[in-house]
Scaffold this active site. Structure first.
Site, PDB file in Angstrom:
ATOM      1  N   ARG A  50       0.852  -1.202   0.000  1.00  0.00           N
ATOM      2  CA  ARG A  50       0.000   0.000   0.000  1.00  0.00           C
ATOM      3  C   ARG A  50       0.886   1.249   0.000  1.00  0.00           C
ATOM      4  O   ARG A  50       2.087   1.178   0.175  1.00  0.00           O
ATOM      5  CB  ARG A  50      -0.950   0.000   1.206  1.00  0.00           C
ATOM      6  CG  ARG A  50      -0.216  -0.233   2.513  1.00  0.00           C
ATOM      7  CD  ARG A  50      -0.811   0.478   3.668  1.00  0.00           C
ATOM      8  NE  ARG A  50      -0.739   1.920   3.519  1.00  0.00           N
ATOM      9  CZ  ARG A  50       0.382   2.635   3.715  1.00  0.00           C
ATOM     10  NH1 ARG A  50       1.532   2.066   4.041  1.00  0.00           N
ATOM     11  NH2 ARG A  50       0.349   3.945   3.551  1.00  0.00           N
ATOM     12  N   GLY A  51       0.205   2.412  -0.156  1.00  0.00           N
ATOM     13  CA  GLY A  51       0.949   3.671  -0.276  1.00  0.00           C
ATOM     14  C   GLY A  51       1.160   3.924  -1.757  1.00  0.00           C
ATOM     15  O   GLY A  51       1.596   3.030  -2.498  1.00  0.00           O
ATOM     16  N   ALA A  52       0.864   5.164  -2.190  1.00  0.00           N
ATOM     17  CA  ALA A  52       0.827   5.446  -3.627  1.00  0.00           C
ATOM     18  C   ALA A  52       2.121   5.072  -4.366  1.00  0.00           C
ATOM     19  O   ALA A  52       2.085   4.353  -5.374  1.00  0.00           O
ATOM     20  CB  ALA A  52       0.462   6.907  -3.845  1.00  0.00           C
ATOM     21  N   ARG A  92      -6.905  -0.198  -7.559  1.00  0.00           N
ATOM     22  CA  ARG A  92      -7.179   0.886  -6.600  1.00  0.00           C
ATOM     23  C   ARG A  92      -7.250   2.184  -7.426  1.00  0.00           C
ATOM     24  O   ARG A  92      -6.225   2.660  -7.915  1.00  0.00           O
ATOM     25  CB  ARG A  92      -6.103   0.963  -5.515  1.00  0.00           C
ATOM     26  CG  ARG A  92      -6.058  -0.297  -4.638  1.00  0.00           C
ATOM     27  CD  ARG A  92      -5.343  -0.045  -3.324  1.00  0.00           C
ATOM     28  NE  ARG A  92      -6.118   0.786  -2.425  1.00  0.00           N
ATOM     29  CZ  ARG A  92      -5.604   1.381  -1.341  1.00  0.00           C
ATOM     30  NH1 ARG A  92      -4.314   1.243  -1.058  1.00  0.00           N
ATOM     31  NH2 ARG A  92      -6.360   2.121  -0.557  1.00  0.00           N
ATOM     32  N   GLN A 196      -3.294   2.783   9.590  1.00  0.00           N
ATOM     33  CA  GLN A 196      -1.937   2.918   9.045  1.00  0.00           C
ATOM     34  C   GLN A 196      -1.063   3.801   9.928  1.00  0.00           C
ATOM     35  O   GLN A 196       0.152   3.620   9.998  1.00  0.00           O
ATOM     36  CB  GLN A 196      -1.986   3.500   7.622  1.00  0.00           C
ATOM     37  CG  GLN A 196      -2.555   2.566   6.574  1.00  0.00           C
ATOM     38  CD  GLN A 196      -4.040   2.765   6.373  1.00  0.00           C
ATOM     39  OE1 GLN A 196      -4.769   3.129   7.294  1.00  0.00           O
ATOM     40  NE2 GLN A 196      -4.519   2.511   5.169  1.00  0.00           N
ATOM     41  N   ASP A 237      -2.092  10.865  -2.795  1.00  0.00           N
ATOM     42  CA  ASP A 237      -2.330   9.771  -3.747  1.00  0.00           C
ATOM     43  C   ASP A 237      -2.557  10.258  -5.166  1.00  0.00           C
ATOM     44  O   ASP A 237      -2.334   9.520  -6.124  1.00  0.00           O
ATOM     45  CB  ASP A 237      -3.528   8.936  -3.288  1.00  0.00           C
ATOM     46  CG  ASP A 237      -3.161   8.121  -2.054  1.00  0.00           C
ATOM     47  OD1 ASP A 237      -3.211   8.677  -0.943  1.00  0.00           O
ATOM     48  OD2 ASP A 237      -2.757   6.949  -2.220  1.00  0.00           O
ATOM     49  N   ASN A 247      -5.879  12.378  -0.705  1.00  0.00           N
ATOM     50  CA  ASN A 247      -5.062  11.600   0.239  1.00  0.00           C
ATOM     51  C   ASN A 247      -6.015  10.860   1.177  1.00  0.00           C
ATOM     52  O   ASN A 247      -7.239  10.981   1.054  1.00  0.00           O
ATOM     53  CB  ASN A 247      -4.107  12.531   1.011  1.00  0.00           C
ATOM     54  CG  ASN A 247      -3.071  11.747   1.807  1.00  0.00           C
ATOM     55  OD1 ASN A 247      -2.456  10.826   1.281  1.00  0.00           O
ATOM     56  ND2 ASN A 247      -2.879  12.078   3.073  1.00  0.00           N
ATOM     57  N   LYS A 248      -5.445  10.099   2.093  1.00  0.00           N
ATOM     58  CA  LYS A 248      -6.216   9.249   3.005  1.00  0.00           C
ATOM     59  C   LYS A 248      -7.381  10.004   3.640  1.00  0.00           C
ATOM     60  O   LYS A 248      -7.225  11.169   4.032  1.00  0.00           O
ATOM     61  CB  LYS A 248      -5.258   8.718   4.076  1.00  0.00           C
ATOM     62  CG  LYS A 248      -5.880   7.846   5.143  1.00  0.00           C
ATOM     63  CD  LYS A 248      -6.666   6.668   4.596  1.00  0.00           C
ATOM     64  CE  LYS A 248      -5.853   5.783   3.674  1.00  0.00           C
ATOM     65  NZ  LYS A 248      -6.692   4.793   2.951  1.00  0.00           N
TER      66      LYS A 248
HETATM   67  O1  MRU Z   1      -4.916   3.227   1.556  1.00  0.00           O
HETATM   68  P1  MRU Z   1      -3.427   3.495   1.644  1.00  0.00           P
HETATM   69  O2  MRU Z   1      -2.845   3.046   2.936  1.00  0.00           O
HETATM   70  O3  MRU Z   1      -2.685   3.003   0.434  1.00  0.00           O
HETATM   71  O4  MRU Z   1      -3.344   5.097   1.620  1.00  0.00           O
HETATM   72  C1  MRU Z   1      -2.078   5.686   1.601  1.00  0.00           C
HETATM   73  C2  MRU Z   1      -2.098   7.157   1.743  1.00  0.00           C
HETATM   74  O5  MRU Z   1      -3.130   7.783   1.731  1.00  0.00           O
HETATM   75  C3  MRU Z   1      -0.775   7.845   1.795  1.00  0.00           C
HETATM   76  O6  MRU Z   1      -0.862   9.037   2.523  1.00  0.00           O
HETATM   77  C4  MRU Z   1      -0.316   8.177   0.368  1.00  0.00           C
HETATM   78  O7  MRU Z   1      -0.401   7.057  -0.451  1.00  0.00           O
HETATM   79  C5  MRU Z   1       1.075   8.709   0.333  1.00  0.00           C
HETATM   80  S1  MRU Z   1       2.275   7.430   0.621  1.00  0.00           S
HETATM   81  C6  MRU Z   1       3.826   8.129   0.410  1.00  0.00           C
END
Ligand code: MRU
Length: 347
Positions: A50-52, A92, A196, A237, A247-248
């Site tokens: 996970r994470g962009a 995603r 997270q 993201d 973002n999240k």
């Molecule tokens: O659903 P996730 O855990 O993949 O969401 C991740 C985020 O929202 C992060 O803030 C974003 O991807 C930046 S990661 C460097």
């Protein structure tokens, strides 16, 4: 118990993608060995990866796996690989890094499967340099925005090496500031529903020796009101051309609160997270996830049976609430500097 040292979240080894299984952290540190596109899709869908930036890199390796599987004598069945590529992009929908990773790898299909893999490996290497440059530039920016020697930062979700291939984006900024002796404390929002912040960011900050305290997401506004936050630093993201930031979920509320209290709101994200095809954030597709993520807590049902659930994984913060977006190559200020700190914005 001594915490095992985290490896990079992702690597290529012997024809497979080896990834830290982020679903199990911090309780268990286990690795996944993924040898097919289907396995990779499942790992991304369930947030094992996970994470962009990390899912963008994983998707590039997915194209490489597909190219190897769908080739004979060095010739690639492009239609089959492009079908896998489309599935990878769709798994995603919010993070544009998936599209970026897939497009970059797929552009090398003419050169055969080894050329695709070489591109994915190059992207992995580049991410380390991108992280390092963003962390330095971001730390400089935060220092310039926050007078005083001792910083109280607030962050959300996880933006560290688990979410990237190296030190991370927003978390890299915080670690760099800590290295400069500037961080008094990082407040980490737990980041419901999948935690997270509590599970991953707390782990990474602890490992880096950065002082932090965990809080429930809804404590952020009160912390700002009590003068406990000098700057909010988060990742992204997808960023539209005007600086609107997906973002999240919960990021938008943090930005509204920060603007109300006159606190700088900084986004750290690589160039690959920018989507210049979108003029603004209104057309960003927001992923909605399964109801059980909200209706349960640590595997136990907390909501009544049959409760309807709204579970968006992301939100969009309008550019006017963003002080600056920092990437490896620039600092983008969506609105005039005078408005940053002097007058709180009424949303
Ligand atoms: O659903 P996730 O855990 O993949 O969401 C991740 C985020 O929202 C992060 O803030 C974003 O991807 C930046 S990661 C460097």
């Amino acid at each position: 118990m001594q915490a095992p040292r985290l490896q990079p979240s992702l690597r290529w080894e012997g024809g497979s993608v080896v990834a830290v299984d982020q679903r199990a952290l911090p309780r268990d540190h286990r690795l996944l060995r993924l040898t097919s596109v289907d396995q990779l899709l499942e790992a991304i869908r369930t947030l094992a990866i996970r994470g962009a930036p990390a899912i963008g890199l994983a998707a590039a390796f997915g194209v490489a796996l597909s190219a190897h599987r769908n080739s004979t004598g060095g010739r690639v069945d492009e239609a089959a690989v492009r079908a896998d590529a489309a599935r990878l992009i769709a798994v995603r929908p919010t993070a544009v890094n998936l599209t970026w990773g897939v497009r970059r790898a797929a552009a090398r299909l003419d050169g055969g499967p080894d050329a695709v893999l070489a591109e994915a490996l190059a992207m992995l290497d580049e991410d380390a340099a991108v992280n390092a440059a963003t962390a330095q530039r971001g730390a400089d920016l935060v220092e310039s925005l926050t007078p005083g020697s001792s910083l109280r930062l607030l962050t959300h979700c996880n933006t560290g090496r688990l979410a990237t291939a190296a030190v991370g984006t927003a978390l890299g900024v915080m670690v760099t500031l800590h290295g400069r002796g500037r961080v008094a404390e990082v407040l980490v929002g737990e980041t419901r529903p999948l935690l997270q912040g509590a599970r991953l960011t707390a782990w990474e900050l602890g490992e880096a020796g950065v002082p932090y305290r965990l809080c429930v997401d809804s404590a952020a506004a009160a912390a700002m009101a009590r003068g406990m936050v000098d700057c909010v630093v988060v990742g992204a993201d997808r960023i539209a051309a005007n600086g609107d930031v997906a973002n999240k979920i919960g990021t938008y509320s943090l930005a509204v609160c920060a603007a109300y209290h006159g606190i700088p709101f900084v986004v750290a994200a690589p160039r690959s997270t920018w989507d210049e095809e979108l003029a603004d954030g209104s057309r960003i597709v927001i992923e909605e996830r399964d109801a059980t993520e909200v209706a349960t807590l640590a595997g136990n049902r907390v909501a009544p049976a049959g409760a309807e659930v709204y579970n968006p994984a992301f939100d969009v913060t309008p550019a006017r609430l963003v002080t600056a977006v920092v990437s490896e190559h620039r600092v983008f200020r969506p609105h005039p500097r005078e408005a940053d700190l002097t007058s709180p914005v009424t949303p």
